[in-house]
Design a protein around this motif. Sequence first.
Motif, PDB file in Angstrom:
ATOM      1  N   LEU A 171      86.295 -15.378  53.803  1.00 47.65           N
ATOM      2  CA  LEU A 171      84.924 -15.871  53.759  1.00 47.65           C
ATOM      3  C   LEU A 171      83.970 -14.677  53.581  1.00 47.65           C
ATOM      4  CD1 LEU A 171      83.013 -18.306  54.069  1.00 47.65           C
ATOM      5  CD2 LEU A 171      82.988 -17.857  56.521  1.00 47.65           C
ATOM      6  N   PHE A 172      83.062 -14.758  52.614  1.00 46.52           N
ATOM      7  CA  PHE A 172      82.254 -13.574  52.278  1.00 46.52           C
ATOM      8  C   PHE A 172      80.868 -14.008  51.821  1.00 46.52           C
ATOM      9  CE2 PHE A 172      83.715 -15.008  48.198  1.00 46.52           C
ATOM     10  CZ  PHE A 172      82.724 -14.641  47.294  1.00 46.52           C
ATOM     11  N   LEU A 173      80.001 -13.007  51.747  1.00 51.97           N
ATOM     12  CA  LEU A 173      78.683 -13.113  51.124  1.00 51.97           C
ATOM     13  C   LEU A 173      78.235 -11.725  50.711  1.00 51.97           C
ATOM     14  CD1 LEU A 173      76.208 -12.020  53.232  1.00 51.97           C
ATOM     15  CD2 LEU A 173      76.866 -14.113  54.415  1.00 51.97           C
ATOM     16  N   LEU A 174      77.306 -11.682  49.782  1.00 52.80           N
ATOM     17  CA  LEU A 174      76.711 -10.416  49.336  1.00 52.80           C
ATOM     18  C   LEU A 174      75.228 -10.427  49.666  1.00 52.80           C
ATOM     19  CD1 LEU A 174      79.409 -10.268  47.609  1.00 52.80           C
ATOM     20  CD2 LEU A 174      78.060  -8.949  45.974  1.00 52.80           C
ATOM     21  N   ARG A 175      74.713  -9.249  50.014  1.00 53.90           N
ATOM     22  CA  ARG A 175      73.310  -9.112  50.384  1.00 53.90           C
ATOM     23  C   ARG A 175      72.807  -7.742  49.963  1.00 53.90           C
ATOM     24  NH1 ARG A 175      73.089  -5.932  55.105  1.00 53.90           N
ATOM     25  NH2 ARG A 175      75.107  -5.693  56.161  1.00 53.90           N
ATOM     26  N   ASP A 176      71.499  -7.584  50.033  1.00 51.85           N
ATOM     27  CA  ASP A 176      70.899  -6.281  49.749  1.00 51.85           C
ATOM     28  C   ASP A 176      71.155  -5.331  50.910  1.00 51.85           C
ATOM     29  OD1 ASP A 176      69.749  -6.914  47.232  1.00 51.85           O
ATOM     30  OD2 ASP A 176      68.145  -8.008  48.256  1.00 51.85           O
ATOM     31  N   SER A 177      71.336  -4.067  50.565  1.00 56.59           N
ATOM     32  CA  SER A 177      71.546  -3.057  51.592  1.00 56.59           C
ATOM     33  C   SER A 177      70.216  -2.658  52.226  1.00 56.59           C
ATOM     34  CB  SER A 177      72.234  -1.831  50.989  1.00 56.59           C
ATOM     35  OG  SER A 177      72.354  -0.810  51.949  1.00 56.59           O
TER      36      SER A 177
END
Length: 587
Positions: free
Chosen positions: A509-515
């Motif tokens: 299970l994953f997601l991407l976001r801004d650093s």
Amino acid sequence: MALAGCPDSFLQHPYYQDKVEQTPRSQQAPAGPGLPAQPDRLVNRQEDDVDLEALVNDMNASLESMQSDTVPLLQNGQHARSQPRASGTRSVQPQASPRQRVQRSQPVHILAVRRLQEEDQQFRTSSLPAIPNPFPELCGPGSPPVLTPGSLPPSQAAAKQDVKVFSEDGTSKVVEILADMTARDLCQLLVYKSHCVDDNSWTLVEHHPHLGLERCLEDHELVVQVESTMASESKFLFRKNYAKYEFFKNPVNFFPEQMVTWCQQSNGSQSQLLQNFLNSSSCPEIQGFLHVKELGKKSWKKLYVCLRRSGLYCSTKGTSKEPRHLQLLADLEDSNIFYLIAGRKQYSAPTDYGLCIKPNKVRNETKELRLLCAEDEQTRTCWMTAFRLLKYGMLLYQNYRIPQQRKALLSPFSTPVRSVSENSLVAMDFSGQTGRVIENPAEAQSAALEEGHAWRKRSTRMNILGSQSPLHPSTLSTVIHRTQHWFHGRISREESHRIIKQQGLVDGLFLLRDSQSNPKAFVLTLCHHQKIKNFQILPCEDDGQTFFSLDDGNTKFSDLIQLVDFYQLNKGVLPCKLKHHCIRVAL
């Protein structure tokens, strides 16, 4: 004249009225006392009595002839009497006028013909097939021709109710549902209305913000019944939950050996582990230490707790499980288990892995809540999963199997059918002077990947040479991922961890976001073995073009979409492949 002992109905008979008309007026006039008309009056009374007896006998004979089914009718409508009369009946009848004869035969004729008509109609009706009337309420003389809601019986009237459901972004939708609609049915309805992909992982969440509790409804639970136990501040949330039935796939990861005991010998296999929980005759038991909050107090105590089919117990003397040392904490039948959203802040919980057993009768009171805390996430998941299995048993397994059985039935139709031209396509290599067919599957796959990468380079080169694209190629590669569901923008690390916990701690299970530390970088948040890890995606330059990499430039990708596609097929430097992405929908 008047007849002694004769009912008034005979006075209206036509035969009697004719006899009265034929009587002389001198006989009808009343004579005074001493007049010589007394003997004639007596004679007339005797004649009237004889006529009355003949009339009664004739009427009895007519009724007997009507009761017989085989008596033929004459042309004038009268029955032919072939049977002899009774011995007591007088054979001599007074002569009647034609008017009298017609009047006497009319009742017999009408009744006989009517009887034959009824028999003929009954015969015609019985010869037709019996077709039930689908609208019997329309046949009544007082019923309206159009059905109204009040005309239906109360048991058949479908009760409907409006339910308001919220999404993660705060939007809501009011849905009209039936009283017998389950949580699974409502989720499928919301999936259809919001145009989402139905992968059987959507769930309805019971959220109590004033109590700091929430739980996922089981698929078989009735929504209206659950809503009746909720306070006005509570609400339903529409959310993904990939871990809803994950324990059926890999139960060993959910139940550590040191926490599970059995009343009979068990071999410890996965199938045997689930059978012991689903079998109502078995006696599984979950045991271990938990932090327990005392009712009506703010203090917490660490106690030895065991969970059985009969309820949740704590030991008053160390780890002893003798009946005299066990004290009942909560019952399983009239209660549900919830997650603590902010246990440390609201209840001064010692850890972040809190759970609560809430009786169904409790709405706003916190005094009757049984608050517990575990040491880690795996321990909390074990307690909550065991609570669900011991309470619902086979219902959970049926909820898990229904989508799989439905998918197996629809599999021949759900898979796209390829055309004949697509089936005849082969991989070709045109690098030389003449083309050749690539027969090696590995080489064909490699050629397809190279062609896709070359196509991206050609499209980028066309944009540089002056295409009418409104975005610069470098800008396009940095914003194209914002259209994907797995990208959640500028959120904090804590928020990303909370989203993954809400949607299930399953591998992949994953997601991407801004650093937050590097404005040009991104962060991949991934769950593995019920632990959340973060991997930074850094930009790198090569021949004046910007690429993105997870492994310090060893594997480069022109945009984040290509990066996610790659790690969904290959593990690479990650602990597992990317399998499920966290998603938020707007209702």
